[in-house]
Design an enzyme around this catalytic site. Structure first.
Site, short mmCIF file in Angstrom:
data_model
loop_
_atom_site.label_atom_id
_atom_site.label_comp_id
_atom_site.label_asym_id
_atom_site.label_seq_id
_atom_site.Cartn_x
_atom_site.Cartn_y
_atom_site.Cartn_z
N SER A 95 0.85 -1.26 -0.01
CA SER A 95 -0.09 -0.11 -0.16
C SER A 95 1.04 1.09 0.06
CB SER A 95 -0.88 -0.04 1.10
OG SER A 95 -0.17 -0.08 2.53
N LYS A 96 2.15 0.92 0.42
CA LYS A 96 3.03 2.26 0.40
C LYS A 96 3.27 2.88 -1.00
CE LYS A 96 3.22 2.23 4.81
NZ LYS A 96 2.84 3.34 5.81
N ASP A 97 3.23 2.24 -1.90
CA ASP A 97 3.41 2.71 -3.25
C ASP A 97 2.40 3.87 -3.31
OD1 ASP A 97 4.88 0.55 -3.95
OD2 ASP A 97 3.74 -0.25 -5.65
#
Length: 346
Positions: free
Chosen positions: A47-49
């Site tokens: 999700s950090k993308d």
């Protein structure tokens, strides 16, 4: 007429719009309908993308970043990988201060993506000069032309999920979501997503996941920071020994704490029942779902969405390693070691 080639301009075009997958076998005994928002489908497998691309794009628009500059961050691994990936495409250097609690797999991946990595001791206070928070700040001060992302205190972390994860879940469920279950580390994912969903329907329950050894659950309930809550734990990217300003505690209804051991087994359970090879924090989220269900949080009409943050490949030396599980004392009479499934033919 010649047809154009159908190709993406870069890997960054693939960020977001991750699938919602119905959980079946693993939730058979639970009341409700359960769905996983599987963030491992992002190109950087987490999700950090979303926050890496959004924060860097905003810095460029404001003229803060120029080609050849250096991006610096504090990370348990996933944000660092995403930042390194975006940096490669956009032409920036990347320096990361990483917790020693991060798996060897994550650290090796960061180096493979061209980042300079500083591994800092995990079990020190946030204001200790050796902590990954302090090291990142020092590196920023010492590095000319650098930008410190500072995800724990950067409102853009929250905004990225408010603008992407929240709308995606609302659209994918056709507005029928009744509960969101997500872990909280920086708090950007859970509270950014929650704010958007609550604006669409204030009745949606936001259920957080915290770790034993973290201060978040008690702070949510009392608004008091209790340092006596802090002690070492193994789950990465979940819980905190400080209070991130990014977290909007007002949009979170409740927190549930989970143990290292049960979360590890729940991670393996997802792989063996649903074929979902996801990370340790995803197992923690599913463990919390089981505990929330035991408390009667859901009924047959509930539509529960769980955010699974990253991919299992980042935990091969941890929860998916029989040796590591044995070393932690996580194999017992109920959860026996599975190495007997391997037979070597000589």
């Amino acid at each position: 007429m010649k047809e154009e080639i159908n190709a993406h301009n870069s890997i960054l075009d693939l960020i977001g719009n991750t699938p919602l997958i119905k959980l079946k076998k693993v939730t058979e005994r639970l009341e409700g309908n359960f769905y996983a928002k599987v963030e491992a489908f992002n190109p950087g497998h987490s999700s950090k993308d979303r926050i890496a691309l959004y924060i860097i794009d905003q810095a460029e628009k404001k003229g803060i970043l120029s080609p050849g500059d250096t991006i610096i961050e504090t990370t348990s691994g996933n944000t660092g990988f995403s930042l390194a990936m975006v940096s490669i495409i956009k032409g920036y250097n990347c320096i990361l201060a990483v917790s020693s609690k991060s798996s060897k797999d994550k650290i090796d991946m960061l180096r493979a993506m061209g980042a300079k990595v500083y591994v800092c001791p995990a079990h020190v206070s946030a204001d200790d000069e050796r902590s990954y928070y302090s090291v990142a700040k020092r590196l920023h001060e010492e590095t000319k032309g650098s930008v410190y992302i500072n995800q724990y205190f950067n409102q853009l972390n929250f905004d990225a999920h408010y603008l992407s994860t929240g709308p995606e879940i609302w659209e994918q469920t056709n507005g029928k979501i009744t509960h969101l279950v997500a872990c909280s580390g920086t708090g950007g994912t859970i509270s950014g997503t929650a704010k958007y969903l609550k604006e669409q329907n204030p009745a949606i329950k936001i259920l957080g996941v915290d770790a034993f050894g973290s201060v978040l659950k008690k702070y949510h309930e009392t608004r008091e920071f209790d340092k006596d809550e802090i002690y070492p734990y193994r789950i990465e990217g979940l819980g905190k020994n400080l209070i991130p300003s990014v977290t909007d505690f007002d949009v979170i209804d409740k927190f549930m704490k989970v143990t290292d051991e049960e979360s590890a087994h729940s991670t393996r359970e997802l792989a063996k029942t649903e074929g979902l090879f996801v990370g340790y924090t995803s197992g923690a989220v599913f463990q919390a779902i089981k505990q929330y269900a035991d408390e009667g949080e859901f009924d047959v009409n509930s539509n529960i969405v769980a955010i699974f943050p990253d991919h299992g490949s980042r935990y091969m030396s941890k929860v998916f390693s029989d040796e590591w599980m044995n070393e932690q004392g996580f194999f017992d009479s109920v959860n026996q070691e599975e190495s007997q499934r391997i037979e070597f033919i000589k």
